[in-house]
Design an enzyme around this catalytic site. Structure first.
Site, PDB file in Angstrom:
ATOM      1  N   THR A 106       0.783  -1.250   0.213  1.00  0.00           N
ATOM      2  CA  THR A 106       0.035   0.033  -0.045  1.00  0.00           C
ATOM      3  C   THR A 106       0.868   1.222  -0.077  1.00  0.00           C
ATOM      4  O   THR A 106       1.597   1.572   1.132  1.00  0.00           O
ATOM      5  CB  THR A 106      -0.957   0.010   1.124  1.00  0.00           C
ATOM      6  OG1 THR A 106      -1.653  -1.346   1.360  1.00  0.00           O
ATOM      7  CG2 THR A 106      -1.799   1.129   1.247  1.00  0.00           C
ATOM      8  N   LYS A 128      -6.884   1.023  -3.651  1.00  0.00           N
ATOM      9  CA  LYS A 128      -6.488   0.247  -2.302  1.00  0.00           C
ATOM     10  C   LYS A 128      -6.452   1.301  -1.364  1.00  0.00           C
ATOM     11  O   LYS A 128      -6.869   0.867  -0.129  1.00  0.00           O
ATOM     12  CB  LYS A 128      -4.999  -0.252  -2.364  1.00  0.00           C
ATOM     13  CG  LYS A 128      -4.317  -0.717  -1.020  1.00  0.00           C
ATOM     14  CD  LYS A 128      -5.424  -2.045  -0.502  1.00  0.00           C
ATOM     15  CE  LYS A 128      -4.894  -2.409   0.843  1.00  0.00           C
ATOM     16  NZ  LYS A 128      -3.520  -3.246   0.931  1.00  0.00           N
ATOM     17  N   LYS A 150       0.256   4.265   9.101  1.00  0.00           N
ATOM     18  CA  LYS A 150       0.700   4.704   7.577  1.00  0.00           C
ATOM     19  C   LYS A 150      -0.435   4.594   6.509  1.00  0.00           C
ATOM     20  O   LYS A 150      -0.264   5.697   5.870  1.00  0.00           O
ATOM     21  CB  LYS A 150       1.573   3.587   7.408  1.00  0.00           C
ATOM     22  CG  LYS A 150       2.140   3.356   5.771  1.00  0.00           C
ATOM     23  CD  LYS A 150       2.833   2.246   5.508  1.00  0.00           C
ATOM     24  CE  LYS A 150       2.270   1.291   5.288  1.00  0.00           C
ATOM     25  NZ  LYS A 150       1.580   1.023   3.991  1.00  0.00           N
TER      26      LYS A 150
END
Length: 299
Positions: free
Chosen positions: A97, A173, A241
């Site tokens: 990702t 995503k 994150k």
């Protein structure tokens, strides 16, 4: 398939993906910063490699399943990196990702070296990766898909082709991660309120998972809370994150994401409180005045 396929990163998802490729008939070469993980896979029928370069020299397709863009940079361009060893026309499949703009740039960098690239983030968790039932959100040039052949279908039940250039896979995503992070935070908040109000946690879980308020994340992650088990399948810092990437993407176009921002702060609070490496369900530990279920089956 009898291709030589490389898998770099044997964490919760990567190991299962490597197993799926081996079941499909591929010769699977693996590499991990933990040498013992690669050797364990080799003992089951794979080929352990000491570095990304050693792996890349032997494989037509290299699948990278590391945590983030920085680790992917190291895999490709660090000491004994894969990029310098890959033969022209080989394919690099990036499953992390990352910032979509970084992925777009990486496609161009690899093209300059004569290498093909697929932007191919993944979702589904360790169990679905191990059974070949996960989801891949992919985008890339037609020739990259042609090179992949049946490799993607060997790893995933759903392979979405979202565009003919890198970037779209990563955009989809991070939108998925927006929902995943918000759902985990909301699930934790709901369970915490129930505990604070004296509702039996198991009874609350049973009712919600059979009612309209349920979500996949509530059902999956609050089971960890009930078991008192915060062994990291996906850690708190993963959502620090990932929700950070979501917010960075929206900030670039001045698009408001109030729920994402709140969920990000919740994961940040959990991380700074010492739960960074625990399962992401540990975000529930930020709520005061609640007694969480003790771990079942011992400490």
């Amino acid at each position: 398939m009898t291709q030589n396929i490389g898998v770099i990163g044997l964490g919760a998802m990567g190991r299962g993906m490597a197993q799926s490729l081996r079941r499909a008939g591929c010769t699977v070469h693996v590499c991990d910063v933990r040498a013992e993980a690669a050797l364990a896979f080799a003992a089951e029928g794979g080929v352990a490699c000491a570095s990304p370069a050693e792996l890349a020299a032997q494989c037509e397709v290299v699948v990278s399943v590391v945590v983030n863009a920085a680790q992917t940079e190291s895999v490709l361009f660090g000491e004994a990196g894969a990029a310098s060893a890959m033969k022209p026309g080989s394919l690099f499949v990036m499953c992390s990702t990352v910032d979509p703009n970084w992925s777009i740039a990486l496609e161009k960098r690899l093209a300059a070296l004569g290498l093909l690239y697929l932007d191919a983030p993944i979702s589904g968790g360790a169990a679905k990766a191990a059974s070949g039932q996960m989801t891949m959100m992919t985008s890339g040039r037609p020739e990259a898909y042609a090179k992949a052949g049946g490799v993607l279908d060997a790893m995933a039940a759903k392979v979405y082709r979202l565009g003919d250039a890198a970037g779209t896979g990563s955009k989809v995503k991070i939108i998925n991660q927006l929902l995943a992070g918000v759902h985990i935070a909301a699930a934790a908040e709901a369970m915490a309120l129930g505990l604070r109000e004296g509702v039996d946690a198991a009874a609350l879980y049973e009712v919600i998972t059979h009612s309209a308020g349920n979500s996949w994340m509530f059902e999956n992650r609050m089971a960890h809370v009930l078991a008192g088990d915060y062994t990291p399948l996906s850690a708190v810092d993963i959502f620090v994150k990932d929700l950070g990437l979501v917010l960075d993407t929206a900030r670039a176009s001045k698009f408001p994401l109030p729920l994402s921002a709140t969920a990000h702060q919740m994961f940040m609070q959990a991380s700074s409180a010492g739960y960074a490496k625990e399962d992401d369900s540990a975000v529930i530990k930020i709520f005061p005045g609640i007694t969480l279920p003790a771990r079942t089956g011992g400490a």
